[in-house]
Motif scaffolding. Structure first.
Motif, PDB file in Angstrom:
ATOM      1  N   ASP A 121       0.862  -1.171   0.000  1.00 14.29           N
ATOM      2  CA  ASP A 121       0.000   0.000   0.000  1.00 14.29           C
ATOM      3  C   ASP A 121       0.907   1.231   0.000  1.00 14.29           C
ATOM      4  N   THR A 122       0.466   2.268  -0.676  1.00 13.39           N
ATOM      5  CA  THR A 122       1.262   3.487  -0.706  1.00 13.39           C
ATOM      6  C   THR A 122       1.142   4.295   0.580  1.00 13.39           C
ATOM      7  N   ASP A 123       0.195   3.925   1.442  1.00 18.06           N
ATOM      8  CA  ASP A 123      -0.006   4.626   2.709  1.00 18.06           C
ATOM      9  C   ASP A 123       0.819   3.940   3.802  1.00 18.06           C
ATOM     10  N   PRO A 124       1.875   4.595   4.297  1.00 22.27           N
ATOM     11  CA  PRO A 124       2.692   3.947   5.331  1.00 22.27           C
ATOM     12  C   PRO A 124       1.908   3.608   6.599  1.00 22.27           C
ATOM     13  N   ALA A 125       0.886   4.381   6.905  1.00 21.09           N
ATOM     14  CA  ALA A 125       0.103   4.104   8.111  1.00 21.09           C
ATOM     15  C   ALA A 125      -0.623   2.766   7.995  1.00 21.09           C
ATOM     16  N   LYS A 126      -1.140   2.463   6.818  1.00 22.37           N
ATOM     17  CA  LYS A 126      -1.833   1.185   6.631  1.00 22.37           C
ATOM     18  C   LYS A 126      -0.856   0.017   6.698  1.00 22.37           C
ATOM     19  N   VAL A 127       0.342   0.224   6.170  1.00 21.96           N
ATOM     20  CA  VAL A 127       1.362  -0.827   6.242  1.00 21.96           C
ATOM     21  C   VAL A 127       1.742  -1.093   7.695  1.00 21.96           C
ATOM     22  N   SER A 128       1.936  -0.031   8.461  1.00 26.47           N
ATOM     23  CA  SER A 128       2.289  -0.196   9.881  1.00 26.47           C
ATOM     24  C   SER A 128       1.159  -0.861  10.656  1.00 26.47           C
ATOM     25  N   ALA A 129      -0.080  -0.484  10.341  1.00 21.91           N
ATOM     26  CA  ALA A 129      -1.226  -1.086  11.033  1.00 21.91           C
ATOM     27  C   ALA A 129      -1.320  -2.574  10.731  1.00 21.91           C
ATOM     28  N   LEU A 130      -1.063  -2.960   9.487  1.00 19.20           N
ATOM     29  CA  LEU A 130      -1.097  -4.379   9.132  1.00 19.20           C
ATOM     30  C   LEU A 130      -0.044  -5.163   9.911  1.00 19.20           C
ATOM     31  N   GLU A 131       1.185  -4.673   9.922  1.00 16.38           N
ATOM     32  CA  GLU A 131       2.245  -5.403  10.605  1.00 16.38           C
ATOM     33  C   GLU A 131       1.981  -5.489  12.103  1.00 16.38           C
ATOM     34  N   ALA A 132       1.406  -4.436  12.669  1.00 19.33           N
ATOM     35  CA  ALA A 132       1.083  -4.467  14.097  1.00 19.33           C
ATOM     36  C   ALA A 132      -0.011  -5.490  14.382  1.00 19.33           C
ATOM     37  N   ALA A 133      -1.045  -5.542  13.528  1.00 18.80           N
ATOM     38  CA  ALA A 133      -2.124  -6.516  13.715  1.00 18.80           C
ATOM     39  C   ALA A 133      -1.608  -7.937  13.570  1.00 18.80           C
ATOM     40  N   ALA A 134      -0.741  -8.154  12.600  1.00 16.56           N
ATOM     41  CA  ALA A 134      -0.176  -9.493  12.419  1.00 16.56           C
ATOM     42  C   ALA A 134       0.674  -9.893  13.618  1.00 16.56           C
ATOM     43  N   ALA A 135       1.442  -8.957  14.154  1.00 18.09           N
ATOM     44  CA  ALA A 135       2.273  -9.262  15.318  1.00 18.09           C
ATOM     45  C   ALA A 135       1.414  -9.623  16.528  1.00 18.09           C
ATOM     46  N   ARG A 136       0.301  -8.929  16.701  1.00 12.86           N
ATOM     47  CA  ARG A 136      -0.584  -9.228  17.835  1.00 12.86           C
ATOM     48  C   ARG A 136      -1.143 -10.644  17.743  1.00 12.86           C
ATOM     49  N   GLU A 137      -1.401 -11.107  16.529  1.00 13.09           N
ATOM     50  CA  GLU A 137      -1.987 -12.434  16.352  1.00 13.09           C
ATOM     51  C   GLU A 137      -0.938 -13.511  16.109  1.00 13.09           C
ATOM     52  N   GLY A 138       0.338 -13.127  16.147  1.00 10.68           N
ATOM     53  CA  GLY A 138       1.392 -14.109  15.936  1.00 10.68           C
ATOM     54  C   GLY A 138       1.475 -14.603  14.509  1.00 10.68           C
ATOM     55  N   LEU A 139       1.129 -13.757  13.534  1.00 10.61           N
ATOM     56  CA  LEU A 139       1.142 -14.129  12.125  1.00 10.61           C
ATOM     57  C   LEU A 139       2.309 -13.447  11.420  1.00 10.61           C
ATOM     58  N   GLN A 140       2.700 -14.038  10.301  1.00  9.84           N
ATOM     59  CA  GLN A 140       3.815 -13.497   9.530  1.00  9.84           C
ATOM     60  C   GLN A 140       3.281 -12.689   8.357  1.00  9.84           C
ATOM     61  N   ALA A 141       3.444 -11.391   8.422  1.00 12.88           N
ATOM     62  CA  ALA A 141       2.996 -10.504   7.343  1.00 12.88           C
ATOM     63  C   ALA A 141       4.009  -9.384   7.190  1.00 12.88           C
ATOM     64  N   ARG A 142       4.453  -9.172   5.977  1.00 15.53           N
ATOM     65  CA  ARG A 142       5.400  -8.099   5.675  1.00 15.53           C
ATOM     66  C   ARG A 142       4.712  -7.049   4.826  1.00 15.53           C
ATOM     67  N   GLY A 143       4.825  -5.803   5.247  1.00 19.77           N
ATOM     68  CA  GLY A 143       4.201  -4.708   4.513  1.00 19.77           C
ATOM     69  C   GLY A 143       5.233  -3.919   3.722  1.00 19.77           C
TER      70      GLY A 143
END
Length: 275
Positions: free
Chosen positions: A102-124
Motif C-alpha cells: 500500500d502506498t499509505d505507510p500508516a496502513k502498512v504499519s497497522a497491518l504489521e502491528a495486527a499481524a504481530a498481535r496475532e502471531g502471524l507473519q505478514a510483511r508490509g
C-alpha cells in the motif's frame, strides 16, 4: 717569553663542506619506467575492458537475483479494511508469510502491528518493486482496490515488474467487460489475470469470504490452493459458497456471465460457519 700556539683539530670533510662550502649535490633521479610497447598496451586495455564487462555482468546478475529471490507465495495490494483482513486470513490459513503493498505507510504499519498481535507473519511494503521482489515466481497477487480506474492504475504500476506466468487476481466486484479487457492486455505479456468477486465484508474477509473466481485453467491451478484455504465453507457435504466461471465472470456489478468456457469448480476452504 713566547706564548704557546694552539691549533684546532682538522674538521671532517663532510662538515666543512656543509658549513663553509657548497652543499653536496642531490642524488640523481630514478630512471623513468620503460615505455610499454604496443603489445603490452593492448594487453592492459583488454584487461580493463574485461573487468568493466565483469562488473556490468555482476550487476545484472544481482538485479536478476533480487527479482526472483523472494520466498513469499502470495501478496495483497490494497491494505484497507478488506485487504488487511484478507491478508491476515491468508497468513493464518496458509500458515506462512504473506506480503502486503500500500502506498499509505500508516496502513502498512497497522497491518504489521495486527499481524504481530496475532502471531502471524505478514510483511508490509510501500514500494511496488520491493513488494514484487519479495514474492517467488510464479507470483500470485490479489488486488483489493476499488473497481474501475484504480485497478488500471495498479496494473500499470505492477505489470512492468511482473514476469510471464505470474497471476493477478482482482478481488473487487468488477464489471466483466473490464475484466476481460485486462485479461487480454496482460496475456500479451504472459501474465494471467483473474476476476474474483468477493463477498462477506470485513468479517468475511478475515474468517472466510465467499469467492467467485474466473480465469483460465492454468491460473486456476496456481490460485486454487490459496483461494480454497481462505474461502468460506458452509456445507460439509461439498457444496461450497463460491461459484466459478470462465472469461470475466464474477460477482457484483453485472459481473456474472461473460465467458464461453466453464470456469473452475467451487472453491472450498475454511470450515467456520458464518452467520
Amino acid at each position: 717569553r713566547r706564548r704557546p700556539v694552539y691549533s684546532l683539530p682538522a674538521l671532517p670533510d663532510f662538515l666543512t663542506m656543509g658549513l663553509f662550502g657548497s652543499p653536496p649535490p642531490p642524488p640523481p633521479p630514478p630512471p623513468p619506467p620503460p615505455a610499454l610497447d604496443e603489445v603490452q598496451l593492448a594487453i592492459v586495455a583488454t584487461a580493463i575492458a574485461l573487468l568493466l564487462a565483469l562488473a556490468v555482468f555482476l550487476q545484472v546478475l544481482r538485479q536478476s537475483a533480487s527479482r526472483s529471490s523472494g520466498d513469499i507465495r502470495v501478496g495483497v495490494v490494497g491494505l484497507g479494511v478488506m485487504g488487511s483482513q484478507l491478508l491476515l486470513n491468508l497468513a493464518e490459513s496458509l500458515g506462512e508469510a504473506v506480503a502486503g503493498f500500500d502506498t499509505d505507510p500508516a496502513k502498512v504499519s497497522a497491518l504489521e502491528a495486527a499481524a504481530a498481535r496475532e502471531g502471524l507473519q505478514a510483511r508490509g511494503f510501500t514500494s511496488a518493486s520491493a513488494f514484487v521482489s519479495a514474492l517467488k515466481p510464479p507470483r500470485t497477487i490479489m488486488l483489493l482496490v476499488p473497481a474501475g480506474k484504480p485497478v488500471d492504475a495498479v496494473l500499470a504500476k505492477l505489470s512492468p515488474l511482473l514476469r510471464a506466468g505470474d497471476v493477478v487476481v482482482d478481488c473487487g466486484n468488477e464489471w466483466f467487460e473490464n475484466t476481460e479487457r485486462r485479461q487480454a492486455a496482460l496475456a500479451e505479456h504472459g501474465i494471467r489475470f483473474m476476476g474474483c468477486g468477493t463477498s462477506g465484508g470485513e468479517r468475511g474477509a478475515r474468517l472466510g469470504p465467499c469467492l467467485m473466481p474466473s480465469g483460465d485453467t492454468a491460473a486456476w491451478k496456481i490460485t486454487r490452493p490459496i483461494l480454497e484455504a481462505i474461502a468460506a465453507r458452509y456445507d460439509e457435504s461439498g457444496g461450497g459458497g463460491n461459484g466459478g466461471g470462465g472469461g470475466g465472470s464474477g460477482g457484483g456489478g453485472g459481473g456474472g456471465g461473460g465467458g464461453a468456457e466453464p470456469g473452475p469448480p467451487p472453491a472450498r476452504g475454511r470450515r467456520e460457519r458464518l452467520p
